[in-house]
Enzyme design. Sequence first.
Site, PDB file in Angstrom:
ATOM      1  CE1 TYR A   1     -17.084  23.807 -16.999  1.00  0.00           C
ATOM      2  CE2 TYR A   1     -18.213  26.415 -16.149  1.00  0.00           C
ATOM      3  CZ  TYR A   1     -16.280  25.414 -17.190  1.00  0.00           C
ATOM      4  OH  TYR A   1     -16.072  26.266 -17.787  1.00  0.00           O
TER       5      TYR A   1
ATOM      6  CG  PHE B   1       8.521  31.871  -4.483  1.00  0.00           C
ATOM      7  CD1 PHE B   1       9.307  30.994  -3.747  1.00  0.00           C
ATOM      8  CD2 PHE B   1       8.136  31.212  -5.614  1.00  0.00           C
ATOM      9  CE1 PHE B   1       9.680  29.354  -4.667  1.00  0.00           C
ATOM     10  CE2 PHE B   1       8.019  29.800  -6.345  1.00  0.00           C
ATOM     11  CZ  PHE B   1       8.577  28.933  -5.381  1.00  0.00           C
TER      12      PHE B   1
ATOM     13  CG  ASP C   1       3.589  34.160  -2.040  1.00  0.00           C
ATOM     14  OD1 ASP C   1       2.617  33.161  -2.208  1.00  0.00           O
ATOM     15  OD2 ASP C   1       4.837  34.101  -2.637  1.00  0.00           O
TER      16      ASP C   1
ATOM     17  CB  ALA D   1       3.231  29.036  -0.001  1.00  0.00           C
TER      18      ALA D   1
HETATM   19  C1  LIG Z   1       5.756  27.483  -4.250  1.00  0.00           C
HETATM   20  C2  LIG Z   1       5.528  28.721  -4.043  1.00  0.00           C
HETATM   21  C3  LIG Z   1       5.344  29.760  -5.001  1.00  0.00           C
HETATM   22  C4  LIG Z   1       4.023  29.027  -6.136  1.00  0.00           C
HETATM   23  O1  LIG Z   1       2.851  28.094  -6.223  1.00  0.00           O
HETATM   24  P1  LIG Z   1       3.170  26.817  -7.238  1.00  0.00           P
HETATM   25  O2  LIG Z   1       1.978  26.442  -6.131  1.00  0.00           O
HETATM   26  O3  LIG Z   1       4.348  26.540  -7.343  1.00  0.00           O
HETATM   27  O4  LIG Z   1       2.652  27.685  -8.512  1.00  0.00           O
HETATM   28  C5  LIG Z   1       4.575  30.981  -4.829  1.00  0.00           C
HETATM   29  N1  LIG Z   1       5.202  31.431  -3.679  1.00  0.00           N
HETATM   30  C6  LIG Z   1       5.578  30.903  -2.489  1.00  0.00           C
HETATM   31  C7  LIG Z   1       6.626  31.182  -1.259  1.00  0.00           C
HETATM   32  C8  LIG Z   1       6.015  29.380  -2.937  1.00  0.00           C
HETATM   33  O5  LIG Z   1       6.646  28.394  -2.320  1.00  0.00           O
END
Ligand SMILES: *Cc1c(COP(=O)(O)O)cnc(C)c1O
Length: 457
Positions: free
Chosen positions: A72, A124, A214, A216
């Site tokens: 945990y 996004f 952001d 991703a």
């Molecule tokens: C997918 C995405 C998100 C959100 O992420 P999740 O894992 O789907 O919650 C935020 N910003 C961008 C640019 C994304 O492609």
Amino acid sequence: MELPFAESWKIKMIEPIRKSTRAEREQWLKEACYNVFQLKAEQVYIDLITDSGTGAMSDRQWASMMIGDESYAGATSFFNMKETINRITGFKYVLPTHQGRAAENVLFSCLVKEGDYVPGNSHFDTTKGHIESRRAFAVDCTVDEARDTQLELPFKGNVDIQKLEKVLIEHNDKIPFIIMTVTNNTVGGQPVSMQNLREVRQLANRYDKPVLFDSARFAENAYFIKMREKGYANRTVKEICREMFTYADGMTMSAKKDAIVNMGGFIATNIEEWYEQAKIKGIVFEGYITYGGMNGRDMNALAVGLDENTEFENLETRIRQIEYLASRLDEFEIPYQRPAGGHAIFIDAPKVLTQVSKEEFPAQTLTVELYLEAGIRGCEIGYILADRDPLTRENRFDGNDFLRLAIPRRTYTNSHMDVIAVALKNVFDRRNSITRGMAIEWEAELMRHFTVKLKRL
Ligand SMILES: *Cc1c(COP(=O)(O)O)cnc(C)c1O
């Protein structure tokens, strides 16, 4: 003779997929109210609805899952993940969350207040949702060139520095941070140049504002910098990532993209105060600070995935597959956001269905037609996804209207790309017979595209 290009991996495990008949698809789509999110996955032959959490993990990732530590508090897996994130991004503080939007929720709960303005490059949808649901405003400062899908430019994801500065001047005391989305998903998986990231940093410093990435698809962004930006050809992807993150104060990450896991995310930052505040929200929304909604085994897989996917060969295999699909579409003269993006092809729907008015949602209509044609599930990234203006409640028709074909990582072969291209060609060939689009029968107030109910006109 020079050897042709091929994937940098071979396949160890397969998953069968199933074709269907047109009559079956007609029925299923009607039951789904013409919203492909409402289809069952088994009703889909090739699934391009997203590249999020749909990638194939490597043997090393699966092996790491067997030694996941499910304690945990203080799990070894957390420290594995944290060490990898520290090394790749340079950020000290790491807070796991169950996915990207959870990272946004936790961090924005601390930073975004009613009446705030958050400028950036094409936020996004979940990012915009987390800003607007707090009665703040997401201000899109993307370069105008991104709108023109036929313009071939290397970094269409960039922010327009003048637009950004204007927002910084007008709303200075109401701006908690600037957000840079790398790559810029919404305008077509288009990258942001290192030069642009550097200029945003300089501007932010001048106005004393933090910068959040952001992130991703930060690894895909780094690949494009290496391939397209002067001075980076001989740098490794990992070196480029490190430099990118020096221009940010923190990041939110959907690990379902460039870390190639099925579920996971995190916040990372060098601002101690952000971390201290986020920890508290994280515990309330996600879980204790060393797991935040993730299993130990998933944190291990995330660490390995992040390490693998910041290596050139893995990214090259991926992005060349997107480029291969783009080359097939070029053969058929199907218009898409040029050049091909990092994770998807974005078909310029109003340029295909020229007879369908914007009020009848061309991209959604094309999404439906492609599914009926071949059981291929794309996704509308257009007027429906754009939601209504929070003040006027009018539909927002001022952006692009795309059918996105998102390609999962390491999942489909180029034979599948051929099927996709030909299916789209068949729809393209009968485009002039498609004169009517879709109408909304029911919609949610925010992020309506997931649950919207439509009818065919
Ligand atoms: C997918 C995405 C998100 C959100 O992420 P999740 O894992 O789907 O919650 C935020 N910003 C961008 C640019 C994304 O492609």
